[in-house]
Design a protein around this motif. Structure first.
Motif, PDB file in Angstrom:
ATOM      1  N   PHE A  19       0.946  -1.093  -0.069  1.00 22.35           N
ATOM      2  CA  PHE A  19      -0.002   0.068   0.158  1.00 22.35           C
ATOM      3  C   PHE A  19       0.960   1.370  -0.012  1.00 22.35           C
ATOM      4  N   LEU A  23       3.636   8.925   2.216  1.00 20.32           N
ATOM      5  CA  LEU A  23       4.442   8.671   3.555  1.00 20.32           C
ATOM      6  C   LEU A  23       5.469   7.515   3.402  1.00 20.32           C
ATOM      7  N   PHE A  50       1.521   3.003  13.622  1.00 22.83           N
ATOM      8  CA  PHE A  50       2.203   2.067  12.472  1.00 22.83           C
ATOM      9  C   PHE A  50       3.645   1.820  13.546  1.00 22.83           C
ATOM     10  N   PHE A  54       5.514   7.518  10.825  1.00 17.47           N
ATOM     11  CA  PHE A  54       5.308   8.432   9.617  1.00 17.47           C
ATOM     12  C   PHE A  54       4.019   9.074   9.494  1.00 17.47           C
ATOM     13  N   SER A 135      -9.621   3.117  -0.118  1.00 15.44           N
ATOM     14  CA  SER A 135      -8.347   3.882  -0.183  1.00 15.44           C
ATOM     15  C   SER A 135      -7.273   3.084  -1.198  1.00 15.44           C
ATOM     16  N   LYS A 163      -4.772   7.934  -3.279  1.00 14.89           N
ATOM     17  CA  LYS A 163      -3.431   8.949  -2.544  1.00 14.89           C
ATOM     18  C   LYS A 163      -2.807   9.516  -3.776  1.00 14.89           C
ATOM     19  N   GLU A 239      -4.890  14.565   9.486  1.00 11.99           N
ATOM     20  CA  GLU A 239      -3.464  14.685  10.430  1.00 11.99           C
ATOM     21  C   GLU A 239      -3.907  15.918  11.369  1.00 11.99           C
ATOM     22  N   GLY A 290      -9.396   5.615   7.951  1.00 11.99           N
ATOM     23  CA  GLY A 290      -9.173   4.219   8.423  1.00 11.99           C
ATOM     24  C   GLY A 290      -7.496   4.161   8.679  1.00 11.99           C
ATOM     25  N   MET A 291      -7.136   3.185   9.400  1.00 15.78           N
ATOM     26  CA  MET A 291      -5.697   3.061   9.815  1.00 15.78           C
ATOM     27  C   MET A 291      -5.361   1.605   9.554  1.00 15.78           C
ATOM     28  N   ASP A 315     -13.603   5.298   4.781  1.00 19.88           N
ATOM     29  CA  ASP A 315     -12.495   4.281   4.726  1.00 19.88           C
ATOM     30  C   ASP A 315     -12.694   3.032   5.394  1.00 19.88           C
ATOM     31  N   SER A 317     -13.569  -0.363   4.582  1.00 18.62           N
ATOM     32  CA  SER A 317     -13.560  -1.122   3.800  1.00 18.62           C
ATOM     33  C   SER A 317     -13.591  -2.519   4.401  1.00 18.62           C
ATOM     34  N   TYR A 322      -7.214  -5.365   3.060  1.00 18.42           N
ATOM     35  CA  TYR A 322      -6.001  -5.539   3.556  1.00 18.42           C
ATOM     36  C   TYR A 322      -5.540  -6.656   3.772  1.00 18.42           C
TER      37      TYR A 322
HETATM   38  O1  NPG Z   1      -8.544   1.713   4.569  1.00 15.36           O
HETATM   39  O2  NPG Z   1      -7.901   1.447   6.804  1.00 15.36           O
HETATM   40  C1  NPG Z   1      -7.876   2.132   5.546  1.00 15.36           C
HETATM   41  C2  NPG Z   1      -6.807   2.987   5.279  1.00 15.36           C
HETATM   42  C3  NPG Z   1      -7.252   4.252   4.700  1.00 15.36           C
HETATM   43  O3  NPG Z   1      -5.976   5.430   3.350  1.00 15.36           O
HETATM   44  C4  NPG Z   1      -6.121   5.191   4.329  1.00 15.36           C
HETATM   45  N1  NPG Z   1      -5.508   5.803   5.603  1.00 15.36           N
HETATM   46  O4  NPG Z   1      -3.875   8.708   5.824  1.00 15.36           O
HETATM   47  O5  NPG Z   1      -5.816   8.120   6.220  1.00 15.36           O
HETATM   48  C5  NPG Z   1      -4.689   8.026   5.893  1.00 15.36           C
HETATM   49  C6  NPG Z   1      -4.448   6.614   5.285  1.00 15.36           C
HETATM   50  C7  NPG Z   1      -2.943   6.247   5.869  1.00 15.36           C
HETATM   51  C8  NPG Z   1      -2.277   5.407   5.086  1.00 15.36           C
HETATM   52  C9  NPG Z   1      -2.599   6.411   6.954  1.00 15.36           C
HETATM   53  C10 NPG Z   1      -1.207   4.762   5.611  1.00 15.36           C
HETATM   54  C11 NPG Z   1      -1.364   5.887   7.492  1.00 15.36           C
HETATM   55  C12 NPG Z   1      -0.623   4.918   6.628  1.00 15.36           C
END
Ligand code: NPG
Length: 369
Positions: A19, A23, A50, A54, A135, A163, A239, A290-291, A315, A317, A322
């Motif tokens: 994915f 970042l 995470f 990041f 996403s 993205k 953020e 979502g995270m 988000d 899903s 994932y």
């Molecule tokens: O579907 O849970 C999901 C992820 C959705 O794109 C998504 N999260 O910035 O919101 C965001 C993003 C993200 C991606 C955040 C990767 C952190 C790392």
């Protein structure tokens, strides 16, 4: 409830596909789960940090440590801890919303399981199912991107989020819009642009996007307000919004017209509901971010997304977006929607043999004797 013990469990789940975001690229998810044990019930929480700091300054190792060393001692000191008491009890520790949110989520889950109330009922959900978006990461080339988007649309997703970053923005957005027509479509920059990119981002206006998410740095509220004067597409913040007060201020300063609500980013589901309420009072629509949560966090997010001012697909899903195997019964998309769990608390629990298989460490914390 009196906390008898708290389990800090680290799990590792591979993603079905890398994915890529501005970042960095996520290939597997290392997650900290919290299980609180009380006299009448136990509850589960998921920390969304995470493994690398990041997305924000939080990361899974730091969250694990701050929970053990600074947050749990405060909660163990309470004779009767409730979800409402978590944030006030922990305010002596600065920051760490994702760590705090995981604890509040677990305590709320235990409380609600004991009372046989679901998250949805407790939060005040207005719906029994929620519209789901998906996403889409940055792709190597447009053909691959279009194949990915097509597959998600065929699965029934009601909104596409792409993205973007400088150099990977106008062309891919144009290609998706030209191929798939007037689908619900938005972009997420994860703070990859600067105040000098106003003209570049204004080029996205021709594509009729729902929103541009977090184009500038987290702390640049004024920059987003200035950007909003030259970009026609609504600015959505992620953020930058770390509390209900922060949402109110950002809206008042014209920095955003839409807000992505993420419980972990604001310290838990109770504050997330306050963000929802503040936005509703200001006629600002919200959607659930979502995270890459497991089904535990996904269950809480789907319950949150059922609140009335969540008027845009989130988000939220399906688990399969994932993970090939989720740690609980997976969330499966039906007609582009996920059903809000109706059981007590989160309404689901981890499948023991799956959980054991993906666990990398378990630590039990107890109150000082
Ligand atoms: O579907 O849970 C999901 C992820 C959705 O794109 C998504 N999260 O910035 O919101 C965001 C993003 C993200 C991606 C955040 C990767 C952190 C790392």
């Amino acid at each position: 409830m009196k906390l008898e013990s708290v389990e800090l469990r680290r799990i590792r789940l591979p993603l079905v596909a890398p994915f890529r975001t501005s970042l960095g690229t996520v290939r597997e998810r290392e997650i900290l789960l919290v299980r609180v044990v009380g006299p009448d019930a136990e509850g589960w929480g998921e920390c969304v940090a995470f493994v690398e700091p990041f997305y924000s300054y939080e990361y899974v190792g730091g969250a694990h440590d701050v929970i053990r060393e600074h947050l749990l001692p405060r909660l163990f000191g309470l004779d009767d801890v409730t979800a409402e008491l978590v944030a006030p009890t922990l305010q002596g520790v600065r920051g760490h919303p994702m760590a705090k949110g995981a604890l509040e989520m677990a305590i709320l889950d235990a409380e609600l399981r004991a009372q046989r109330i679901s998250f949805g009922e407790y939060l005040g959900g207005a719906r029994t199912e929620v519209d789901c978006g998906v996403s889409v990461g940055i792709h190597e080339n447009v053909d691959e991107l279009l194949r990915t988007v097509e597959s998600y649309l065929e699965e029934g997703y009601r909104r596409i989020k792409l993205k973007i970053e400088p150099g990977q923005d106008i062309e891919p957005v144009r290609a998706v819009r030209e191929r798939f027509g007037d689908i619900l479509f938005q972009v997420d920059a994860n703070a990859a642009y600067t105040r000098l990119d106003g003209e570049r981002l204004a080029q996205l206006d021709e594509f009729g996007l729902l929103l541009i998410e977090q184009p500038l740095a987290e702390e640049d509220i004024r920059g987003h307000a200035e950007l909003a004067k030259v970009v026609g597409t609504p600015i959505c913040l992620d953020e930058s919004i770390t509390s209900a007060r922060g949402a109110e201020d950002a809206i008042a300063m014209g920095a955003c017209r839409i807000v992505n609500v993420k419980a972990g980013r604001v310290g838990g589901y109770l504050e997330a509901r306050r963000v929802h309420d503040v936005c509703r009072a200001n006629d600002v629509p919200v959607w659930c971010g979502g995270m890459l949560e497991t089904a535990l966090g996904r269950a809480a997010n789907v319950a949150l997304a059922a609140l009335p001012n969540f008027t845009l697909p989130g988000d939220t899903s399906a688990s399969g977006r994932y993970y090939a195997e989720d740690i609980c019964e997976p969330f499966v998309l039906h007609d582009g929607r996920l059903a809000v769990p109706t059981g007590p608390g989160l309404g689901l629990t981890p499948i023991p043999e799956v959980l054991e298989r993906v666990t990398t460490s378990v630590e039990i914390c107890r109150p000082e004797a």
